[in-house]
Design an enzyme around this catalytic site. Structure first.
Site, PDB file in Angstrom:
ATOM      1  N   THR A  71      47.008  46.916  35.210  1.00 12.34           N
ATOM      2  CA  THR A  71      45.903  47.247  34.309  1.00 12.34           C
ATOM      3  C   THR A  71      45.427  48.659  34.573  1.00 12.34           C
ATOM      4  O   THR A  71      45.402  49.088  35.724  1.00 12.34           O
ATOM      5  CB  THR A  71      44.741  46.284  34.645  1.00 12.34           C
ATOM      6  N   VAL A  73      43.965  34.444  29.509  1.00  9.36           N
ATOM      7  CA  VAL A  73      43.149  35.651  29.628  1.00  9.36           C
ATOM      8  C   VAL A  73      42.838  35.836  31.107  1.00  9.36           C
ATOM      9  O   VAL A  73      42.464  34.878  31.794  1.00  9.36           O
ATOM     10  CB  VAL A  73      41.856  35.514  28.797  1.00  9.36           C
ATOM     11  N   GLY A 109      44.536  38.415  38.028  1.00 11.16           N
ATOM     12  CA  GLY A 109      43.230  38.198  37.417  1.00 11.16           C
ATOM     13  C   GLY A 109      42.545  36.920  37.873  1.00 11.16           C
ATOM     14  O   GLY A 109      41.327  36.886  38.050  1.00 11.16           O
TER      15      GLY A 109
HETATM   16  N1  ASP Z   1      44.310  41.935  36.184  1.00  7.85           N
HETATM   17  C1  ASP Z   1      45.284  41.823  35.139  1.00  7.85           C
HETATM   18  C2  ASP Z   1      45.412  40.404  34.711  1.00  7.85           C
HETATM   19  O1  ASP Z   1      45.408  39.514  35.543  1.00  7.85           O
HETATM   20  C3  ASP Z   1      46.626  42.352  35.487  1.00  7.85           C
HETATM   21  C4  ASP Z   1      46.683  43.522  36.442  1.00  7.85           C
HETATM   22  O2  ASP Z   1      45.747  44.210  36.676  1.00  7.85           O
HETATM   23  O3  ASP Z   1      47.732  43.807  37.004  1.00  7.85           O
HETATM   24  O4  ASP Z   1      45.558  40.156  33.547  1.00  7.85           O
END
Ligand code: ASP
Length: 325
Positions: A187, A216, A241
């Site tokens: 992200t 999500v 997440g």
């Molecule tokens: N945090 C994001 C999710 O779990 C993915 C990531 O940051 O790598 O959707």
């Protein structure tokens, strides 16, 4: 580690000017003197944060707002089809559908968010519209797309050929074991402090590659993926997440700073909490970035490999975050 931030000296006192520009102080674990004032600074997750910071810092140096800086910064990454974890070209879910999550927040508590958004490549801009044009904070799925179209966003296919090929390779085994820090996550989260002393943050992602349809993560969730409070500072997350949501990660980092921890200490203490809540963390990666209201910053991750980009003065640098292992 980046220990080379210069002191930000108050120059507003009738002609006194800078007292000792160039004085060095450590940003981590140290409270800067009270005569230090804000100066633009921008910090983003991962290598692609460099591109976001370049755009964002230019805005900040022209006395633009932190809000504009973080939004316009991450849009660069959303628009880049080579980044397969954000926006256009993001990896799809297990049904082959690209779904995007994003949120944006200002230091005064205003915020907006979209999740499970399809066919619109700039979820962060839609999240900003939710914040500015609706009485709500979060709009998801078909409703988010409908809102985006009403706001004039263009519908487009987000599944690029390289991402489709990767998906087809994945389908051969179809094994879902979210491993992060490796190509299927990342992200972009960006935090900025503007010359007016205001903070803002943005967080945008295509989420975990090959996720269940409808899944999500933390990234569009205020308090998990992102939290900003002008009274204290800002924090944002990347990584698995589910682990971040379980600990209300970013809000907890800000609260730890409120209680006196430095940005890096605050990121570390939430990583420790995540470690305590998971039996096996060998494949678990979570990383945080944090920016205090005085411009001090820090980052920390569970596993090595997490990088963050820093834009300050005229320089843009990429650093490895300190990690637990
Ligand atoms: N945090 C994001 C999710 O779990 C993915 C990531 O940051 O790598 O959707």
């Amino acid at each position: 580690m980046p220990q080379k931030r210069r002191a930000f000296l108050k120059t507003t006192t009738l002609g006194l000017g800078a007292l000792s520009a160039g004085t060095a102080y450590s940003c981590q674990g140290q409270n800067p003197p009270t005569n230090l004032v804000t100066k633009p600074i921008i910090i983003s997750t991962w290598d692609h944060g460099m591109a976001a910071n370049k755009v964002g810092l230019d805005i900040l140096k022209n006395n633009g707002t932190a809000l504009d800086a973080v939004e316009k910064g991450v849009i660069i990454v959303e628009n880049d089809p080579k980044v397969q974890t954000v926006g256009l070209g993001g990896f799809p879910d297990r049904e082959g559908v690209v779904t995007l999550d994003a949120c944006i927040m200002k230091g005064d508590g205003q915020c907006g968010s979209v999740a499970f958004l399809r066919d619109i490549k700039n979820p962060i801009a839609v999240a900003r519209k939710v914040m500015e044009e609706t009485p709500h904070i979060m709009i998801v799925g078909a409703g988010a797309k409908q809102f985006a179209l009403e706001m004039g966003f263009k519908e487009e296919n987000l599944l690029t050929e390289p991402s489709r090929k990767k998906y087809e390779e994945w389908l051969k085994t179809g094994i879902y074991k979210p491993k992060i820090n490796i190509e299927n996550h990342d992200t972009i989260s960006t935090l900025a402090l503007d010359t007016h002393g205001h903070l803002a943050g943005a967080c945008t992602t295509s989420g975990a590659a090959w996720k269940m349809h409808g899944r999500v993560g933390d990234s569009p969730l205020i308090a998990a993926g992102l939290f900003v409070d002008d009274e204290v500072g800002a924090a944002a997350a990347t990584g698995l997440g589910e682990a971040v949501i379980r600990t209300a990660g970013s809000a907890m980092v800000v609260e730890a700073m409120r209680h006196g921890q430095s940005p890096e200490e605050a990121c570390r203490s939430v990583c420790l909490r995540i470690k305590a809540k998971h039996k096996d963390i060998s494949d678990l990666q979570v990383g945080f970035i944090a920016l205090r209201k005085d411009g001090a910053y820090g980052a920390y991750s569970l596993q090595p490999g997490f990088t963050y980009a820093l834009g300050l003065d005229d320089t843009h640098e990429l650093y490895p975050a300190t990690s637990m292992f």
